[in-house]
Scaffold this motif. Structure first.
Motif, short mmCIF file in Angstrom:
data_model
loop_
_atom_site.label_atom_id
_atom_site.label_comp_id
_atom_site.label_asym_id
_atom_site.label_seq_id
_atom_site.Cartn_x
_atom_site.Cartn_y
_atom_site.Cartn_z
N MET A 69 -9.42 -7.26 17.01
CA MET A 69 -8.49 -6.82 18.05
C MET A 69 -7.90 -5.45 17.70
N TRP A 70 -7.62 -5.22 16.41
CA TRP A 70 -7.07 -3.93 16.02
C TRP A 70 -8.13 -2.84 16.15
N GLN A 139 1.81 -0.01 0.87
CA GLN A 139 1.28 1.19 1.50
C GLN A 139 2.00 1.48 2.81
N PRO A 140 2.05 2.75 3.21
CA PRO A 140 2.70 3.08 4.49
C PRO A 140 1.93 2.45 5.65
N ASP A 141 2.69 2.03 6.65
CA ASP A 141 2.08 1.37 7.81
C ASP A 141 1.57 2.42 8.79
N THR A 142 0.35 2.90 8.53
CA THR A 142 -0.28 3.90 9.39
C THR A 142 -1.58 3.33 9.96
N SER A 143 -2.13 4.02 10.95
CA SER A 143 -3.40 3.58 11.52
C SER A 143 -4.50 3.58 10.48
N ALA A 144 -4.49 4.58 9.59
CA ALA A 144 -5.51 4.66 8.55
C ALA A 144 -5.41 3.47 7.60
N THR A 145 -4.18 3.11 7.23
CA THR A 145 -3.99 1.95 6.36
C THR A 145 -4.47 0.68 7.04
N ARG A 146 -4.13 0.53 8.31
CA ARG A 146 -4.56 -0.65 9.05
C ARG A 146 -6.08 -0.71 9.16
N ASP A 147 -6.71 0.43 9.39
CA ASP A 147 -8.18 0.46 9.47
C ASP A 147 -8.81 0.00 8.16
N THR A 148 -8.28 0.52 7.06
CA THR A 148 -8.84 0.18 5.75
C THR A 148 -8.67 -1.30 5.45
#
Length: 237
Positions: A69-70, A139-148
């Motif tokens: 979903m993400w 880790q900071p809650d960013t789109s890149a972190t979520r993707d990883t």
């Protein structure tokens, strides 16, 4: 308190209460196994060990759904499911790798066998859940972190069918699948044992549902709070 939160609280309290009573029955009243067991009384821990494993598999299935979903929609709801599922995957995974070695130490004479496929894949599955939880918190809650982290979660889900089928592919330490019995009647378990085990499965699923509802509600509130803080910082409100 909203209706959904109330439902989650009721399910959680009910699940914990009934699970406690079931644990006492499993420890003191359920029949003992016989034949082919080194420590027949120690098997009682499996009434919770096996449901824990089942619920950790469900957790990683929810983690897979949240990751998809993400990735596909950048859905905040998907990320909420991801957070809930990684938390529960860690909780129930730790339950498995804690209860399993307790039984293995008396049944096998060793708490862990590095040559057993299911033990090692499940240990890796739990390690993935722990990595996801700790990474989310550090880790900071960013789109890149979520993707990883979502990509790591997808890898973790790939371990689910491997762990589930491990004893079929490569049976070394773990017992064969016994709950359904065999065609010639040589394998299986006593009907009363089977009933208690199924009851334990059902009760812990109730507890799991309560955890899911409360955890999703928690992360939904946290998400709304972050949106409000962002709008406040940008002077939108």
């Amino acid at each position: 308190m909203g209706s959904r939160e109330s439902l989650g609280t009721i399910l959680t309290i009910s699940g914990l209460s009934i699970a406690s009573m079931t644990a006492l029955y499993a420890l003191f009243e359920a029949p003992s196994v016989s034949g082919g067991w080194e420590a027949p009384e120690a098997y009682r821990i499996l009434y919770f060990h096996a449901p824990f494993a089942w619920l950790s598999f469900i957790s990683f299935t929810l983690l897979f759904i949240g990751s998809i979903m993400w990735y596909t929609k950048r859905s905040e709801k998907g990320w909420i499911w991801f957070q809930t599922a990684s938390d529960l995957g860690l909780i129930f995974g730790l339950g498995v790798i804690t209860s399993g070695p307790i039984w293995g130490s008396v049944e096998w004479g060793t708490p862990w066998d590095w040559g057993d496929l299911r033990l090692n894949t499940f240990g890796l599955l739990t390690a993935v859940a722990m990595f996801l939880v700790l990474s989310r918190r550090s880790q900071p809650d960013t789109s890149a972190t979520r993707d990883t982290l979502s990509s790591v979660g997808l890898f973790g889900f790939a371990l689910v069918p491997i762990s589930a089928l491990a004893t079929t592919w490569y049976q070394k330490r773990h017992p064969e699948v016994l709950i359904t019995g065999s065609e010639d009647g040589s394998a299986g378990m006593d009907d009363e044992i089977r009933i208690v085990l199924i009851l334990s499965f059902l009760i812990l699923n109730i507890l799991f549902a309560g955890f899911v509802i409360l955890s999703n509600h928690r992360y939904l509130l946290a998400s709304k709070l972050e949106i409000l803080k962002s709008e406040l910082d940008e002077g939108l409100i």
